[in-house]
Design an enzyme around this catalytic site. Structure first.
Site, PDB file in Angstrom:
ATOM      1  N   GLY A   1      19.046  51.154  59.757  1.00 39.20           N
ATOM      2  CA  GLY A   1      18.684  50.254  58.663  1.00 39.20           C
ATOM      3  C   GLY A   1      17.950  50.891  57.496  1.00 39.20           C
ATOM      4  O   GLY A   1      18.165  50.512  56.346  1.00 39.20           O
TER       5      GLY A   1
ATOM      6  N   ASP B   1      13.507  49.177  57.177  1.00 43.01           N
ATOM      7  CA  ASP B   1      14.128  48.345  56.149  1.00 43.01           C
ATOM      8  C   ASP B   1      13.424  47.004  56.014  1.00 43.01           C
ATOM      9  O   ASP B   1      13.119  46.561  54.923  1.00 43.01           O
ATOM     10  CB  ASP B   1      15.632  48.157  56.440  1.00 43.01           C
ATOM     11  CG  ASP B   1      15.925  47.687  57.865  1.00 43.01           C
ATOM     12  OD1 ASP B   1      14.980  47.519  58.668  1.00 43.01           O
ATOM     13  OD2 ASP B   1      17.116  47.497  58.192  1.00 43.01           O
TER      14      ASP B   1
ATOM     15  N   ASP C   1      10.397  41.770  60.367  1.00 38.68           N
ATOM     16  CA  ASP C   1      10.853  40.408  60.655  1.00 38.68           C
ATOM     17  C   ASP C   1       9.906  39.807  61.705  1.00 38.68           C
ATOM     18  O   ASP C   1       8.792  39.432  61.377  1.00 38.68           O
ATOM     19  CB  ASP C   1      12.310  40.511  61.127  1.00 38.68           C
ATOM     20  CG  ASP C   1      12.994  39.180  61.288  1.00 38.68           C
ATOM     21  OD1 ASP C   1      12.703  38.258  60.520  1.00 38.68           O
ATOM     22  OD2 ASP C   1      13.844  39.048  62.194  1.00 38.68           O
TER      23      ASP C   1
ATOM     24  N   PHE D   1      18.765  35.490  56.377  1.00 32.06           N
ATOM     25  CA  PHE D   1      19.349  36.733  56.871  1.00 32.06           C
ATOM     26  C   PHE D   1      20.024  37.459  55.717  1.00 32.06           C
ATOM     27  O   PHE D   1      20.900  36.920  55.061  1.00 32.06           O
ATOM     28  CB  PHE D   1      20.343  36.478  58.006  1.00 32.06           C
ATOM     29  CG  PHE D   1      20.701  37.733  58.733  1.00 32.06           C
ATOM     30  CD1 PHE D   1      19.871  38.239  59.721  1.00 32.06           C
ATOM     31  CD2 PHE D   1      21.844  38.444  58.391  1.00 32.06           C
ATOM     32  CE1 PHE D   1      20.171  39.426  60.370  1.00 32.06           C
ATOM     33  CE2 PHE D   1      22.161  39.635  59.047  1.00 32.06           C
ATOM     34  CZ  PHE D   1      21.320  40.118  60.032  1.00 32.06           C
ATOM     35  N   VAL D   2      19.586  38.668  55.459  1.00 30.58           N
ATOM     36  CA  VAL D   2      20.106  39.408  54.312  1.00 30.58           C
ATOM     37  C   VAL D   2      20.814  40.701  54.738  1.00 30.58           C
ATOM     38  O   VAL D   2      20.535  41.252  55.808  1.00 30.58           O
ATOM     39  CB  VAL D   2      18.976  39.756  53.310  1.00 30.58           C
ATOM     40  CG1 VAL D   2      18.442  38.507  52.635  1.00 30.58           C
ATOM     41  CG2 VAL D   2      17.837  40.526  53.987  1.00 30.58           C
TER      42      VAL D   2
ATOM     43  N   ASP E   1      22.361  45.481  57.851  1.00 32.49           N
ATOM     44  CA  ASP E   1      23.707  45.140  58.303  1.00 32.49           C
ATOM     45  C   ASP E   1      23.804  43.765  58.938  1.00 32.49           C
ATOM     46  O   ASP E   1      22.812  43.157  59.317  1.00 32.49           O
ATOM     47  CB  ASP E   1      24.145  46.146  59.372  1.00 32.49           C
ATOM     48  CG  ASP E   1      23.411  45.921  60.696  1.00 32.49           C
ATOM     49  OD1 ASP E   1      22.165  45.885  60.681  1.00 32.49           O
ATOM     50  OD2 ASP E   1      24.068  45.754  61.738  1.00 32.49           O
TER      51      ASP E   1
HETATM   52  P1  IMP Z   1      11.897  42.727  64.077  1.00 32.67           P
HETATM   53  O1  IMP Z   1      11.748  43.566  65.291  1.00 32.67           O
HETATM   54  O2  IMP Z   1      12.249  41.304  64.398  1.00 32.67           O
HETATM   55  O3  IMP Z   1      10.746  42.828  63.110  1.00 32.67           O
HETATM   56  O4  IMP Z   1      13.206  43.202  63.350  1.00 32.67           O
HETATM   57  C1  IMP Z   1      13.275  44.357  62.668  1.00 32.67           C
HETATM   58  C2  IMP Z   1      14.711  44.822  62.639  1.00 32.67           C
HETATM   59  O5  IMP Z   1      15.646  43.756  62.701  1.00 32.67           O
HETATM   60  C3  IMP Z   1      14.944  45.518  61.329  1.00 32.67           C
HETATM   61  O6  IMP Z   1      14.753  46.906  61.482  1.00 32.67           O
HETATM   62  C4  IMP Z   1      16.364  45.159  61.005  1.00 32.67           C
HETATM   63  O7  IMP Z   1      17.231  46.150  61.467  1.00 32.67           O
HETATM   64  C5  IMP Z   1      16.659  43.884  61.731  1.00 32.67           C
HETATM   65  N1  IMP Z   1      16.633  42.705  60.824  1.00 32.67           N
HETATM   66  C6  IMP Z   1      15.682  41.756  60.743  1.00 32.67           C
HETATM   67  N2  IMP Z   1      15.973  40.846  59.810  1.00 32.67           N
HETATM   68  C7  IMP Z   1      17.153  41.228  59.269  1.00 32.67           C
HETATM   69  C8  IMP Z   1      17.983  40.694  58.211  1.00 32.67           C
HETATM   70  O8  IMP Z   1      17.710  39.683  57.547  1.00 32.67           O
HETATM   71  N3  IMP Z   1      19.130  41.377  57.976  1.00 32.67           N
HETATM   72  C9  IMP Z   1      19.487  42.511  58.643  1.00 32.67           C
HETATM   73  N4  IMP Z   1      18.741  43.044  59.611  1.00 32.67           N
HETATM   74  C10 IMP Z   1      17.584  42.407  59.926  1.00 32.67           C
HETATM   75 MG    MG Z   2      16.674  48.175  61.654  1.00 39.20          MG
END
Ligand code: IMP
Ligand code: MG
Length: 187
Positions: A51, A107, A110, A159-160, A166
């Protein structure tokens, strides 16, 4: 060969959230913020692939400090738009980061599970300092208490894709960031 001008909105997106030009401008100011903290010191960039590839390559070109680069691959998403829970380490560090200043680059922040998982892993290597930088921050989705030291943009809970992000491994190559057309949101 004559090149056709690129459309401002790629066909696969229903809406552009951040244009390529907006991203470029912010990456430059973000690099200045990072530089203000590190001064002339050397530091090690740890990029979370896939990402963060585009963000990392653009950001590091704006930083004139001596830097080293390493990558970590973690998986937390299947071919879906919702996190499947516990991140898994797919490939780890190759550089020795003991007593080094480390800046982790991702990237998007979340739920926070990925960054929490990665920062815990890195701390075990005893770096001199550890900071985090994310291009995007979806604050509304946070499930664990973690914030990044450097944030490019705060975005709403959507979701982007694009600029490295991706959906089922596609759309990483879009030069902008936007919302995928609903009819494309299935693997
Ligand atoms: P987290 O562990 O939920 O904070 O997610 C982090 C990872 O989820 C990021 O490194 C992204 O690869 C993926 N991710 C989270 N939200 C999005 C989104 O809106 N689009 C694409 N990938 C996302
Ligand atoms: Mg990622």
């Amino acid at each position: 060969m004559k090149l056709k001008p690129k459309p401002t909105r790629p066909r696969s997106l229903s809406r552009v959230l951040l244009s390529g030009a907006q991203i470029r401008r912010r990456v430059r100011t973000l690099a200045a913020e990072i530089k203000a903290v590190y001064g002339e010191e050397e530091f090690t960039l740890i990029s979370l692939i896939n990402g963060a590839v585009m963000f990392t390559s653009d950001l590091m070109r704006e930083i004139d400090n001596p830097v080293r680069l390493d990558c970590i691959r973690v998986s937390s998403y299947g071919a879906n738009t919702i996190s499947i829970g516990t991140p898994q380490l797919i490939s780890s560090l190759t550089l020795d980061i003991r007593r080094r200043h480390v800046l982790v680059i991702d990237d998007i922040l979340d739920t926070g599970k990925t960054l929490q998982f990665v920062t815990k892993l890195i701390r075990r290597h005893r770096p001199a300092s550890l900071r985090t930088c994310v291009l995007l921050d979806k604050k509304a989705r946070r499930q664990v208490a973690i914030e990044a030291d450097f944030v490019g943009f705060s975005i709403p809970d959507e979701f982007v894709v694009g600029y490295g992000l991706d959906f089922a491994e596609r759309y990483r190559n879009l030069p902008c960031i936007g919302v995928l057309r609903p009819e494309l949101q299935h693997a």
